[in-house]
Design a protein around this motif. Structure first.
Motif, PDB file in Angstrom:
ATOM      1  N   ALA A  96       6.556   1.668   0.976  1.00  0.00           N
ATOM      2  CA  ALA A  96       6.190   0.688   2.001  1.00  0.00           C
ATOM      3  C   ALA A  96       7.460  -0.069   2.393  1.00  0.00           C
ATOM      4  O   ALA A  96       8.136  -0.637   1.533  1.00  0.00           O
ATOM      5  N   ALA A 148      -0.757   0.790   3.082  1.00  0.00           N
ATOM      6  CA  ALA A 148      -0.246   1.468   1.888  1.00  0.00           C
ATOM      7  C   ALA A 148      -1.246   1.359   0.747  1.00  0.00           C
ATOM      8  O   ALA A 148      -1.514   2.331   0.024  1.00  0.00           O
ATOM      9  N   ASP A 183       4.606   4.017   4.572  1.00  0.00           N
ATOM     10  CA  ASP A 183       4.022   2.987   5.440  1.00  0.00           C
ATOM     11  C   ASP A 183       5.191   2.208   6.028  1.00  0.00           C
ATOM     12  O   ASP A 183       5.785   1.361   5.363  1.00  0.00           O
ATOM     13  N   ASP A 235       9.446  -2.764   5.221  1.00  0.00           N
ATOM     14  CA  ASP A 235       9.397  -3.709   6.338  1.00  0.00           C
ATOM     15  C   ASP A 235      10.750  -4.392   6.458  1.00  0.00           C
ATOM     16  O   ASP A 235      11.402  -4.695   5.455  1.00  0.00           O
ATOM     17  N   SER A 248       4.236  -8.140   0.654  1.00  0.00           N
ATOM     18  CA  SER A 248       3.749  -6.808   0.272  1.00  0.00           C
ATOM     19  C   SER A 248       3.808  -6.626  -1.242  1.00  0.00           C
ATOM     20  O   SER A 248       2.878  -6.079  -1.848  1.00  0.00           O
ATOM     21  N   CYS A 263       5.327  -2.216   7.128  1.00  0.00           N
ATOM     22  CA  CYS A 263       4.093  -2.338   6.333  1.00  0.00           C
ATOM     23  C   CYS A 263       3.403  -3.689   6.450  1.00  0.00           C
ATOM     24  O   CYS A 263       2.225  -3.796   6.141  1.00  0.00           O
ATOM     25  N   ALA A 312       1.213  -4.653   3.638  1.00  0.00           N
ATOM     26  CA  ALA A 312       1.024  -3.431   2.825  1.00  0.00           C
ATOM     27  C   ALA A 312      -0.442  -3.024   2.740  1.00  0.00           C
ATOM     28  O   ALA A 312      -0.810  -2.217   1.900  1.00  0.00           O
TER      29      ALA A 312
END
Length: 279
Positions: A171, A158, A149, A173, A182, A152, A155
């Motif tokens: 995940a 995910a 992901d 970012d 997340s 994300c 999340a």
């Protein structure tokens, strides 16, 4: 993180559509990282460290005579964010199968129930792109899959893939607040198969995935599609969103040049979410 200050911009927009979608896209390119659509328009947030007095100079829609857009802005301490989003965040249900709600909302009678506290992160399910990505996940098989992901946010995507049976999920970012948020949401939903990382596509060195999900923006996607294709297993799925209907030819051309073939297209208010298969 408690000392981070955000700038909150409160836009009043008439008429609302398609101006709000265009405004969000242009603000995203300018560095704004979170948006809440309101009855009057949209509220946008940017870290004060990333802000400057000329931040709106390149926002072309503000100069358009087709729309009447006014705004105010203020500094917002991150610790006050809960009150900000609780005023605006209503639960959603996607295709009668998946609910996305906050901890203070009552549980829905749906197959999948995701509880998130979005705070400063993008990904409540309200935005068209997240909504369509949830639809894609609901419509596809994730049993025993490895999933990425990318970008994300909260999340949420995910988390849904784990609920759908994925057993190895990364995940990622680039934003520190999204990374921390997340982690919180993964724990909140009792997920055991998700690892969260802070960074960008440069983290993707030797991992391979059955499915890659990337809900970012057109320019980042065009830059990173070749990386996703390399990290995707044969016959694997690539789900892309964060761009408009008119961007499809650019995205599809780049995907085709990396052995990715378009399978399914979802549309919502001119936003699109595409499903590609690796040949």
């Amino acid at each position: 993180m408690s000392n981070i200050i955000y700038k909150g911009y409160y836009f009043k927009v008439e008429p609302l559509q398609p101006a709000v979608e265009i405004l969000i896209a242009e603000l995203g390119y300018a560095g704004f990282e979170s948006f809440v659509e309101t009855e009057e328009g949209v509220t946008a947030y940017i870290q004060k460290d990333e802000w400057n007095e000329n931040i709106l100079d390149d926002i072309q829609i503000l100069k358009s005579e087709e729309f009447d857009i006014s705004y105010t802005h203020e500094d917002i301490e991150q610790t006050n964010w809960n009150a900000e989003w609780e005023k605006n965040f209503n639960p959603i249900v996607v295709d009668n199968q998946c609910a996305v709600r906050a901890p203070f909302h009552e549980k829905f009678d749906t197959e999948f129930d995701i509880v998130i506290e979005p705070k400063m992160s993008f990904g409540t399910g309200h935005h068209e792109t997240t909504h369509m990505m949830i639809q894609h996940i609901l419509q596809n098989n994730f049993k025993d899959q490895s999933v990425l992901d990318m970008g994300c946010g909260t999340a949420v995507l995910a988390i849904l893939t784990e609920m759908k049976g994925a057993n190895k999920i990364d995940a990622i970012d680039i934003d520190n607040w999204c990374y921390l948020n997340s982690l919180e949401n993964v724990e909140r939903n009792n997920c055991n198969n998700i690892k969260v990382y802070e960074g960008d596509a440069t983290l993707l060195t030797d991992q391979q995935y059955d499915t890659i999900i990337a809900n970012i923006n057109r320019n980042i996607l065009l830059q990173d599609i070749k990386v996703y294709a390399k990290r995707l297993n044969a016959n694997g799925s690539l789900f892309l969103s964060g761009f408009y209907q008119e961007d499809i030819p650019l995205i599809e051309k780049e995907c085709n040049s990396n052995n990715l073939v378009l399978k399914t297209t979802l549309n919502k208010n001119n936003w699109v979410a595409l499903h590609f298969i690796k040949k």
